[in-house]
Enzyme design. Structure first.
Site, PDB file in Angstrom:
ATOM      1  CE  LYS A 202      18.270  45.496  29.560  1.00  0.00           C
ATOM      2  NZ  LYS A 202      19.546  45.195  28.879  1.00  0.00           N
ATOM      3  CG  HIS A 243      15.584  46.136  25.412  1.00  0.00           C
ATOM      4  ND1 HIS A 243      16.623  46.507  24.595  1.00  0.00           N
ATOM      5  CD2 HIS A 243      14.545  45.843  24.597  1.00  0.00           C
ATOM      6  CE1 HIS A 243      16.228  46.448  23.337  1.00  0.00           C
ATOM      7  NE2 HIS A 243      14.962  46.036  23.312  1.00  0.00           N
ATOM      8  CG  HIS A 263      17.896  50.798  24.112  1.00  0.00           C
ATOM      9  ND1 HIS A 263      19.278  50.913  24.035  1.00  0.00           N
ATOM     10  CD2 HIS A 263      17.656  49.519  24.494  1.00  0.00           C
ATOM     11  CE1 HIS A 263      19.841  49.765  24.344  1.00  0.00           C
ATOM     12  NE2 HIS A 263      18.881  48.897  24.634  1.00  0.00           N
ATOM     13  CG  ASP A 331      23.348  47.955  24.022  1.00  0.00           C
ATOM     14  OD1 ASP A 331      23.528  47.084  24.891  1.00  0.00           O
ATOM     15  OD2 ASP A 331      22.501  47.827  23.108  1.00  0.00           O
TER      16      ASP A 331
END
Length: 419
Positions: A202, A243, A263, A331
């Site tokens: 991530k 992200h 997102h 999330d």
């Protein structure tokens, strides 16, 4: 390795209906024969004499659902406390995760991606430890695809000292804990996560709505740093989730070869088309734009949310219309653990069919985590099975009312119609 399981007799699971996710059709009745951890036959003609029959009655069987963005190490009744980042030691974090993992499994989500610790742990990968404990049968929880520590620049969106705007030298963090600057450091950070058990990487490619360090969506890592992160992960056979919200950061992430955008709230039509062209996954986390409690956030963050969230809902509707590969993700704890199905309702509200929303949490999610052993109710696949009342193809809301949960042939929840 998981501990040896005591041999159990086969199980025949009966219900009024089951969903063939691939065909998009309900099959009547639902009839599965399970042995050990796997489905061995659909609608068996004959069964072994010692088979245990579980008749669930007027429910619909579905594959276990999957949430592609959670953080089980965070959340709980007091998770909004500004002191959590400096009060919770790794032991407390892990105990939080135990409770959150059980809550998630009992909500019908049998696989999750835990996308990156952003807490002080001394370099321990707590989600890897959580995965091991679940796999060994010590605790109840979903199958976990751990990311270890999220990779973020100093002051980046996932730098935990940024969220509370701590003074200098409060809660110092290391490269091993994901705070990395420059090509050499990001390579080291990725290698450390992989060495200690991360199965996905991530990265924080852009600012966020709850960031104190600038506008939502501003690019944070340079193009060179992003390419180095992707190079390290891909050479080890791991995917990279970013992200990412803003246009410039999105394009940089896509050009670097990022596999999954988290997102994507401020993506332009052109960026969406680029995601379709390259087959990039999107974990939309769209329910949080209406379900996240920002009432205790700083006024400037509340103002950002008021501006970004309505735009984000429209962006996800466009992504659905254009055919982006969207996988379900919440999330959590941005929304509470255990309410993961709210994301399916939100995806339908943005324009998905109920079947497409279910696929986002089954077959598409399975593809994202390279798992060809789950996501469908078929012979040879893992017996990760849930049951809901009614018809989820006409009412996606029934996914909030899970009556039965089986993972790997083990029953974790079983309620009757009144339960």
């Amino acid at each position: 390795m998981p501990r040896p399981r005591v041999p159990q007799p086969p199980v025949r699971l009966l219900s009024a209906r089951m969903l063939d996710v691939t065909k998009g059709e309900l099959v009547e009745p639902g009839d599965l024969l399970i042995e050990g951890e796997h489905i061995i036959e659909v609608a068996p003609v004959s069964v072994p004499a010692d088979t245990v029959v579980i008749d669930l009655g007027d429910v619909t069987l579905l594959p276990g659902l999957m949430d592609m963005e959670v953080n089980l190490l965070l959340g709980g009744p007091d998770h909004r406390s500004p002191l959590n980042p400096v009060q919770d030691d790794p032991a407390v974090r892990t105990l939080r995760a135990v409770a959150n993992a059980r809550r998630t499994l009992h909500a019908g989500f049998t696989t999750v991606r835990n996308l990156g610790l952003f807490v002080q742990t001394g370099g321990l990968l707590l989600d890897v430890a959580l995965k091991k404990a679940i796999d060994l049968g010590w605790i109840e929880g979903p199958r976990v695809v751990p990311a270890g520590h999220a990779i973020t620049p100093t002051g980046g969106h996932l730098d935990p000292t940024m969220f509370q705007a701590f003074a200098p030298h409060i809660m110092p963090l290391t490269v091993e804990e994901g705070i990395a600057n420059g090509v050499d450091e990001v390579r080291k950070a990725v290698r450390y996560q992989i060495k200690h058990g991360a199965r996905v990487i991530k990265v924080c490619a852009s600012n966020g709505v709850m960031s104190h360090t600038g506008p939502a969506g501003a690019q944070q890592y340079s193009d060179e740093e992003l390419r180095a992160i992707v190079d390290e992960a891909h050479r080890a056979g791991l995917k990279v989730a970013a992200h990412c919200m803003g246009e410039q950061a999105l394009r940089a992430a896509l050009d670097a070869g990022i596999d999954c955008i988290e997102h994507g709230f401020l993506a332009s039509d052109e960026a969406i088309e680029l995601m379709v062209e390259r087959g990039t996954f999107l974990v939309a986390t769209t329910y949080l734009t209406e379900g996240m409690d920002v009432s205790k956030a700083a006024p400037e963050l509340q103002a950002k949310a008021a501006e970004v969230f309505p735009r984000a809902r429209a962006t996800i509707s466009t992504a659905i219309q254009r055919g982006v590969r969207i996988a379900c993700g919440t999330d959590a704890p941005a929304i509470p653990h255990g309410r993961n199905a709210k994301e399916l309702l939100a995806l339908v509200d943005r324009g998905m069919t109920p079947l497409a929303a279910i696929r986002a949490a089954t077959t598409v999610a399975a593809e994202l985590v390279d798992a060809d052993d789950r996501g469908r109710l078929e012979a040879g696949l893992l017996a990760d099975i849930i049951a809901v009342p009614g018809n989820p193809l006409t009412d996606i809301g029934v996914t909030e009312d899970v009556r039965f949960v089986m993972k790997g042939g083990q029953v974790y929840r079983h309620e009757d119609a009144a339960g």
